[in-house]
Design a protein around this motif. Structure first.
Motif, PDB file in Angstrom:
ATOM      1  N   SER A 346     -20.305 -34.408 -16.552  1.00 21.43           N
ATOM      2  CA  SER A 346     -20.955 -33.105 -16.359  1.00 21.43           C
ATOM      3  C   SER A 346     -19.978 -32.058 -15.829  1.00 21.43           C
ATOM      4  CB  SER A 346     -22.144 -33.244 -15.396  1.00 21.43           C
ATOM      5  OG  SER A 346     -21.695 -33.560 -14.086  1.00 21.43           O
ATOM      6  N   GLN A 347     -18.875 -32.534 -15.230  1.00 21.47           N
ATOM      7  CA  GLN A 347     -17.827 -31.624 -14.748  1.00 21.47           C
ATOM      8  C   GLN A 347     -16.745 -31.399 -15.803  1.00 21.47           C
ATOM      9  OE1 GLN A 347     -16.304 -32.998 -10.869  1.00 21.47           O
ATOM     10  NE2 GLN A 347     -18.250 -34.062 -10.562  1.00 21.47           N
ATOM     11  N   GLY A 348     -16.951 -31.944 -16.997  1.00 25.01           N
ATOM     12  CA  GLY A 348     -15.977 -31.797 -18.065  1.00 25.01           C
ATOM     13  C   GLY A 348     -14.769 -32.696 -17.913  1.00 25.01           C
ATOM     14  N   LYS A 349     -14.889 -33.753 -17.087  1.00 22.36           N
ATOM     15  CA  LYS A 349     -13.770 -34.669 -16.849  1.00 22.36           C
ATOM     16  C   LYS A 349     -13.939 -35.927 -17.699  1.00 22.36           C
ATOM     17  CE  LYS A 349     -13.140 -33.143 -12.052  1.00 22.36           C
ATOM     18  NZ  LYS A 349     -13.141 -33.558 -10.624  1.00 22.36           N
ATOM     19  N   LEU A 350     -12.806 -36.558 -18.006  1.00 22.20           N
ATOM     20  CA  LEU A 350     -12.844 -37.808 -18.743  1.00 22.20           C
ATOM     21  C   LEU A 350     -13.179 -38.960 -17.806  1.00 22.20           C
ATOM     22  CD1 LEU A 350      -9.709 -37.617 -21.088  1.00 22.20           C
ATOM     23  CD2 LEU A 350     -12.119 -37.495 -21.767  1.00 22.20           C
ATOM     24  N   VAL A 351     -14.080 -39.820 -18.226  1.00 22.96           N
ATOM     25  CA  VAL A 351     -14.318 -41.056 -17.488  1.00 22.96           C
ATOM     26  C   VAL A 351     -13.212 -42.044 -17.846  1.00 22.96           C
ATOM     27  CG1 VAL A 351     -16.817 -40.695 -17.429  1.00 22.96           C
ATOM     28  CG2 VAL A 351     -15.786 -42.002 -19.304  1.00 22.96           C
ATOM     29  N   PRO A 352     -12.989 -43.072 -17.019  1.00 21.59           N
ATOM     30  CA  PRO A 352     -11.969 -44.075 -17.361  1.00 21.59           C
ATOM     31  C   PRO A 352     -12.301 -44.783 -18.671  1.00 21.59           C
ATOM     32  CG  PRO A 352     -12.709 -44.315 -15.081  1.00 21.59           C
ATOM     33  CD  PRO A 352     -13.634 -43.348 -15.728  1.00 21.59           C
ATOM     34  N   THR A 353     -11.268 -45.243 -19.376  1.00 18.77           N
ATOM     35  CA  THR A 353     -11.510 -46.155 -20.491  1.00 18.77           C
ATOM     36  C   THR A 353     -11.966 -47.492 -19.919  1.00 18.77           C
ATOM     37  OG1 THR A 353      -9.265 -47.069 -20.517  1.00 18.77           O
ATOM     38  CG2 THR A 353      -9.662 -45.073 -21.836  1.00 18.77           C
ATOM     39  N   ASN A 354     -12.519 -48.320 -20.761  1.00 21.85           N
ATOM     40  CA  ASN A 354     -12.950 -49.643 -20.294  1.00 21.85           C
ATOM     41  C   ASN A 354     -11.782 -50.441 -19.729  1.00 21.85           C
ATOM     42  OD1 ASN A 354     -15.623 -49.210 -21.026  1.00 21.85           O
ATOM     43  ND2 ASN A 354     -15.248 -49.876 -23.128  1.00 21.85           N
ATOM     44  N   ARG A 355     -10.622 -50.346 -20.392  1.00 24.56           N
ATOM     45  CA  ARG A 355      -9.464 -51.083 -19.887  1.00 24.56           C
ATOM     46  C   ARG A 355      -9.041 -50.550 -18.524  1.00 24.56           C
ATOM     47  NH1 ARG A 355      -6.573 -50.919 -24.031  1.00 24.56           N
ATOM     48  NH2 ARG A 355      -6.925 -53.071 -24.679  1.00 24.56           N
ATOM     49  N   GLN A 356      -9.000 -49.244 -18.354  1.00 26.66           N
ATOM     50  CA  GLN A 356      -8.644 -48.665 -17.053  1.00 26.66           C
ATOM     51  C   GLN A 356      -9.639 -49.088 -15.975  1.00 26.66           C
ATOM     52  OE1 GLN A 356      -8.666 -44.547 -18.280  1.00 26.66           O
ATOM     53  NE2 GLN A 356      -6.426 -44.418 -18.309  1.00 26.66           N
ATOM     54  N   TRP A 357     -10.918 -49.053 -16.318  1.00 27.28           N
ATOM     55  CA  TRP A 357     -11.965 -49.405 -15.361  1.00 27.28           C
ATOM     56  C   TRP A 357     -11.843 -50.861 -14.917  1.00 27.28           C
ATOM     57  CZ3 TRP A 357     -14.833 -47.119 -12.091  1.00 27.28           C
ATOM     58  CH2 TRP A 357     -16.036 -47.668 -11.620  1.00 27.28           C
ATOM     59  N   ARG A 358     -11.520 -51.722 -15.865  1.00 26.35           N
ATOM     60  CA  ARG A 358     -11.344 -53.141 -15.579  1.00 26.35           C
ATOM     61  C   ARG A 358     -10.089 -53.380 -14.747  1.00 26.35           C
ATOM     62  NH1 ARG A 358     -11.150 -54.994 -20.848  1.00 26.35           N
ATOM     63  NH2 ARG A 358      -8.879 -54.964 -20.996  1.00 26.35           N
ATOM     64  N   GLU A 359      -8.981 -52.793 -15.178  1.00 26.50           N
ATOM     65  CA  GLU A 359      -7.691 -53.137 -14.582  1.00 26.50           C
ATOM     66  C   GLU A 359      -7.512 -52.562 -13.185  1.00 26.50           C
ATOM     67  OE1 GLU A 359      -4.631 -52.201 -17.403  1.00 26.50           O
ATOM     68  OE2 GLU A 359      -5.138 -53.918 -18.690  1.00 26.50           O
ATOM     69  N   ILE A 360      -8.064 -51.381 -12.912  1.00 28.35           N
ATOM     70  CA  ILE A 360      -7.871 -50.820 -11.576  1.00 28.35           C
ATOM     71  C   ILE A 360      -8.634 -51.634 -10.529  1.00 28.35           C
ATOM     72  CG2 ILE A 360      -9.772 -49.134 -11.664  1.00 28.35           C
ATOM     73  CD1 ILE A 360      -7.889 -47.205 -10.149  1.00 28.35           C
ATOM     74  N   GLN A 361      -9.786 -52.187 -10.928  1.00 27.58           N
ATOM     75  CA  GLN A 361     -10.548 -52.995  -9.979  1.00 27.58           C
ATOM     76  C   GLN A 361      -9.867 -54.342  -9.717  1.00 27.58           C
ATOM     77  OE1 GLN A 361     -14.995 -52.714 -10.250  1.00 27.58           O
ATOM     78  NE2 GLN A 361     -14.517 -51.596 -12.113  1.00 27.58           N
ATOM     79  N   ILE A 362      -9.281 -54.930 -10.750  1.00 27.74           N
ATOM     80  CA  ILE A 362      -8.535 -56.168 -10.563  1.00 27.74           C
ATOM     81  C   ILE A 362      -7.318 -55.932  -9.679  1.00 27.74           C
ATOM     82  CG2 ILE A 362      -7.094 -57.878 -11.749  1.00 27.74           C
ATOM     83  CD1 ILE A 362      -9.048 -57.643 -14.133  1.00 27.74           C
ATOM     84  N   ALA A 363      -6.595 -54.859  -9.952  1.00 29.40           N
ATOM     85  CA  ALA A 363      -5.334 -54.588  -9.240  1.00 29.40           C
ATOM     86  C   ALA A 363      -5.549 -54.244  -7.772  1.00 29.40           C
ATOM     87  CB  ALA A 363      -4.577 -53.453  -9.932  1.00 29.40           C
TER      88      ALA A 363
END
Length: 402
Positions: A346-363
């Motif tokens: 809604s703010q015109g920002k990109l949400v993370p890709t699925n890979r980014q969302w997965r990998e940042i939580q693991i890391a």
């Protein structure tokens, strides 16, 4: 719909396969309090020629995933004997993996990838306080280079393990996604074709052998009984095989933790963040954790098999607006991570890709024994008198019960 074929694994008695001792399920706890009441879904009913039976099944699934995000799945095509063989192979791994393979295949979660062997000293490559949790995780590259990326003791059995994972992905999870697509009133293969990742026996997801050993008193005190923090899974669906040792807990609608009971042969299904977003919040990502078992199981080992199904890595998830359900009822605006993704868009920002969302939580995963991060003022906050774990990933705030 044609009847679904049952699992037909390679023989356990082929030449060159060592003897594998039988896995004997440990005793079930005698405690009865503080256990969840989960709905059980008979997947074989999807094959029924009676449309009323199938429609009733879809309604059962709809209620289960809206209420809890958790359900039991039964009659999915794998027999109890076949399942116990897979548990026996996992048991064989931990009894026979050598020290050279443990070091050679040691995971490196700082890369954002769960791949290889996890030592029983926390969720980082360096050794932290002992947590008693060993794992081996198969990720896409591991299936493609078995000689160099899988413990040598399992090489003779990879035909069975790979066949099992292919069946879970291609048959069980595909049928499950058919049910979920129908709940959204979309074509049967909508989620399978447009969201589920492909390209290996587990797509971009993971298959895991895990062993939870009893921990020392010092570790239990530091972690306050936690083995894994309260969390939601970052993917599409998680297929976890029910086991007798009661450690898995879910967060109830009354905001209390409840153990998941044992149902022999059943799959415990939970909904991941991806499905919550695709469904516009109609599906509830399951809040769950791993906690110490009841008193009569404290000294028992818990062996676990899990398949984590992942969505396509390069996708940036949004609701399936073509869903008649979403068009008719709108999105569930207050729902968890869906709400956070919606705020970004809604703010015109990109949400993370699925890979980014997965990998940042693991890391960035922290251990329950980390007394620096696990306190109010660091990664924890008080909300309405309850201690909650609060993190932010790429502009997405995640608040979950500890």
């Amino acid at each position: 719909m044609a009847p679904t074929a049952s699992f037909n694994p390679p023989s356990a008695d082929l030449p060159g396969k060592p003897f594998v001792p039988e896995w004997i399920p440990p005793a079930v706890t005698t405690e009865k309090h503080n256990f969840a009441q989960l709905k059980s879904i008979d997947l074989s009913l999807l094959d029924s020629e009676d449309s009323a039976v199938v429609n009733d099944l879809i309604q059962q699934v709809k209620v289960a995933i809206r209420d809890d995000g958790f359900l039991f799945l039964e009659n999915y095509g794998v027999s109890l004997e076949q399942l116990h063989r897979q548990f026996a192979l996992a048991q064989y791994l931990y009894n026979n993996i050598n020290e050279e393979d443990k070091e050679r295949l040691l995971f490196d979660p700082d890369t954002g990838v769960w791949s290889g062997y996890k030592h029983p000293y926390g969720f980082k490559r360096h050794r932290g306080p002992p947590d008693g949790i060993e794992q081996f995780n198969w990720y896409k590259p591991d299936w493609q280079d078995i000689p160099n990326r899988v413990p040598s003791c399992l090489h003779p059995f990879m035909d069975e393990i790979e066949s099992f994972c292919n069946y879970l992905t291609q048959s069980v999870n595909r049928r499950l996604l058919t049910l979920f697509s129908r709940v959204l009133e979309l074509p049967d293969d909508y989620l399978w074709n447009n969201v589920q990742s492909h390209g290996s026996p587990t797509g971009e997801g993971y298959f895991r052998h895990a062993l939870f050993r009893p921990v020392q008193k010092q570790t239990e005190e530091a972690s306050k009984g936690l083995r894994m923090h309260g969390h939601t899974d970052f993917g599409l669906t998680t297929l976890l095989f029910s086991v007798p040792i009661s450690c898995l807990q879910i967060w109830g609608r009354d905001e209390q933790w409840y153990y998941v009971p044992y149902k022999p042969g059943a799959l415990v299904i939970n909904i991941g963040d991806t499905l919550e977003i695709v469904s516009g919040g109609h599906f509830k990502a399951t809040r769950h954790r791993v906690f110490k078992p009841p008193v009569d199981q404290l000294n028992e080992e818990r062996l676990s098999l899990v398949l984590f199904n992942s969505s396509v890595g390069e996708l940036r998830m949004q609701p399936a607006y073509e869903s008649p359900l979403i068009q008719r009822e709108g999105c569930v605006e207050e729902q968890g991570v869906y709400k956070e993704f919606r705020n970004l868009t809604s703010q015109g920002k990109l949400v993370p890709t699925n890979r980014q969302w997965r990998e940042i939580q693991i890391a960035t995963c922290t251990d329950p024994t980390d007394t620096v991060r696990n306190r109010v003022g660091a990664d924890q906050v008080l909300i309405d008198g309850k201690v909650m774990h609060q993190r932010e990933y790429m502009g997405v705030k995640v608040v979950l019960p500890v």
